[in-house]
Scaffold this motif. Structure first.
Motif, PDB file in Angstrom:
ATOM      1  N   ASP A 164       0.827  -1.209   0.000  1.00  0.00           N
ATOM      2  CA  ASP A 164       0.000   0.000   0.000  1.00  0.00           C
ATOM      3  C   ASP A 164       0.861   1.259   0.000  1.00  0.00           C
ATOM      4  N   ALA A 165       1.914   1.244   0.811  1.00  0.00           N
ATOM      5  CA  ALA A 165       2.774   2.419   0.901  1.00  0.00           C
ATOM      6  C   ALA A 165       3.401   2.743  -0.446  1.00  0.00           C
ATOM      7  N   ALA A 166       3.851   1.700  -1.160  1.00  0.00           N
ATOM      8  CA  ALA A 166       4.456   1.921  -2.477  1.00  0.00           C
ATOM      9  C   ALA A 166       3.428   2.458  -3.465  1.00  0.00           C
ATOM     10  N   GLU A 167       2.227   1.882  -3.452  1.00  0.00           N
ATOM     11  CA  GLU A 167       1.192   2.308  -4.390  1.00  0.00           C
ATOM     12  C   GLU A 167       0.745   3.739  -4.124  1.00  0.00           C
ATOM     13  N   ARG A 168       0.725   4.145  -2.853  1.00  0.00           N
ATOM     14  CA  ARG A 168       0.243   5.479  -2.495  1.00  0.00           C
ATOM     15  C   ARG A 168       1.361   6.509  -2.366  1.00  0.00           C
ATOM     16  N   GLY A 169       2.606   6.054  -2.500  1.00  0.00           N
ATOM     17  CA  GLY A 169       3.727   6.979  -2.359  1.00  0.00           C
ATOM     18  C   GLY A 169       3.912   7.465  -0.934  1.00  0.00           C
ATOM     19  N   LEU A 170       3.621   6.597   0.055  1.00  0.00           N
ATOM     20  CA  LEU A 170       3.738   6.976   1.462  1.00  0.00           C
ATOM     21  C   LEU A 170       5.153   6.685   1.957  1.00  0.00           C
ATOM     22  N   PRO A 171       5.829   7.674   2.539  1.00  0.00           N
ATOM     23  CA  PRO A 171       7.136   7.375   3.135  1.00  0.00           C
ATOM     24  C   PRO A 171       6.972   6.461   4.336  1.00  0.00           C
ATOM     25  N   PRO A 174      10.551   6.428  10.013  1.00  0.00           N
ATOM     26  CA  PRO A 174       9.909   7.153  11.111  1.00  0.00           C
ATOM     27  C   PRO A 174       8.897   8.215  10.711  1.00  0.00           C
ATOM     28  N   ALA A 175       8.650   8.428   9.427  1.00  0.00           N
ATOM     29  CA  ALA A 175       7.553   9.314   9.030  1.00  0.00           C
ATOM     30  C   ALA A 175       6.232   8.698   9.491  1.00  0.00           C
ATOM     31  N   PRO A 176       5.259   9.514   9.854  1.00  0.00           N
ATOM     32  CA  PRO A 176       4.008   8.975  10.398  1.00  0.00           C
ATOM     33  C   PRO A 176       2.968   8.605   9.348  1.00  0.00           C
ATOM     34  N   ASP A 177       3.306   8.738   8.062  1.00  0.00           N
ATOM     35  CA  ASP A 177       2.290   8.682   7.009  1.00  0.00           C
ATOM     36  C   ASP A 177       1.505   7.376   6.961  1.00  0.00           C
ATOM     37  N   THR A 178       2.161   6.227   7.191  1.00  0.00           N
ATOM     38  CA  THR A 178       1.428   4.964   7.122  1.00  0.00           C
ATOM     39  C   THR A 178       0.438   4.835   8.276  1.00  0.00           C
TER      40      THR A 178
END
Length: 245
Positions: A164-171, A174-178
């Protein structure tokens, strides 16, 4: 919610996979060591400086594979081309080494299997029985398969993993994005969600995201470091939550 060890304001719980739900953190550490020791031996010869447990904790634990490769190599003053996700496993690129690590991990999982922390599964069941929503948040691209292997896929209302992170471009952490993406999927504000993590990078992500409660799961005797990185409470096992402190 004293029986859950959480503030009454919490409506959702976000769980890391490796080291919190499953006993795969040690398998990840072994795969990273096998990867980097082979790479360093080939590069530097018999006098190479091995990859250590401290290296795992500081540079790799909790990070997406490519980030872990970059982080550790940078600590040794080594730079490699980025390459791409389709690189041959073991190719001398960031993604090539990351793909080789995944091969090694899957070999170990196929050989040894995956074990769950039963106390965590019981805690998640108790959380859900109280009406709280749950999500799994992992940098692993193998998250769904691991959950299926332990019969735990239905314990979570949402899943944010490495795919999911790769598909959505989420870092990654320690970034909180996921974690923030998981909270959005559950329909709760970060301040009403609790994060459960065993990695220092996960602690940083929980704190950076403004989550309402951050629980550090100490499987490696580093409670002080977990507190230093933002934990509100540290336990060695989720079965401890709800007990008098």
């Amino acid at each position: 919610m004293t029986d859950l060890g959480l503030p009454d304001t919490i409506l959702a719980c976000l769980f890391d996979l490796d080291g919190v739900v499953t006993r795969t953190a040690v398998v990840h550490a072994a795969a990273w060591k096998e990867l980097f020791d082979a790479f360093l031996h080939e590069r530097d010869g018999d006098g190479f400086r091995p990859f250590t447990e401290a290296d795992y904790d500081q540079y790799v634990d909790g990070l997406p594979r490519a980030d872990g490769v970059r982080s550790f190599l940078a600590s040794r003053g080594i730079a490699l081309p980025e390459g791409g996700p389709g690189d041959r496993p073991g190719a001398r690129t960031v993604h090539g080494l990351g793909n080789r690590k995944n091969e090694l991990l899957l070999e170990r999982i196929r050989t040894d299997g995956v074990e769950a922390h039963d106390s965590t599964l019981r805690y998640i069941a108790a959380v859900r029985a109280r009406g709280l929503r749950t999500a799994i948040v992992s940098s692993s691209a193998n998250c769904r398969d691991v959950l299926r292997s332990i019969g735990a896929e239905d314990l979570f209302d949402a899943r944010i993993d490495g795919v999911d992170a790769a598909e959505r471009g989420l870092p990654g952490k320690p970034a909180p994005d996921t974690f923030l993406a998981a909270a959005r999927e559950l329909g709760v504000e970060p301040s009403r969600a609790a994060v459960f993590e065993d990695a220092l990078a996960g602690m940083d992500a929980g704190r950076a995201g403004g989550f309402g409660y951050v629980v550090g799961v100490d499987r490696a005797g580093r409670a002080d470091a977990l507190y230093a990185h933002g934990a509100d409470r540290v336990v060695s096992d989720l079965g401890e939550l709800g007990r008098e402190t």
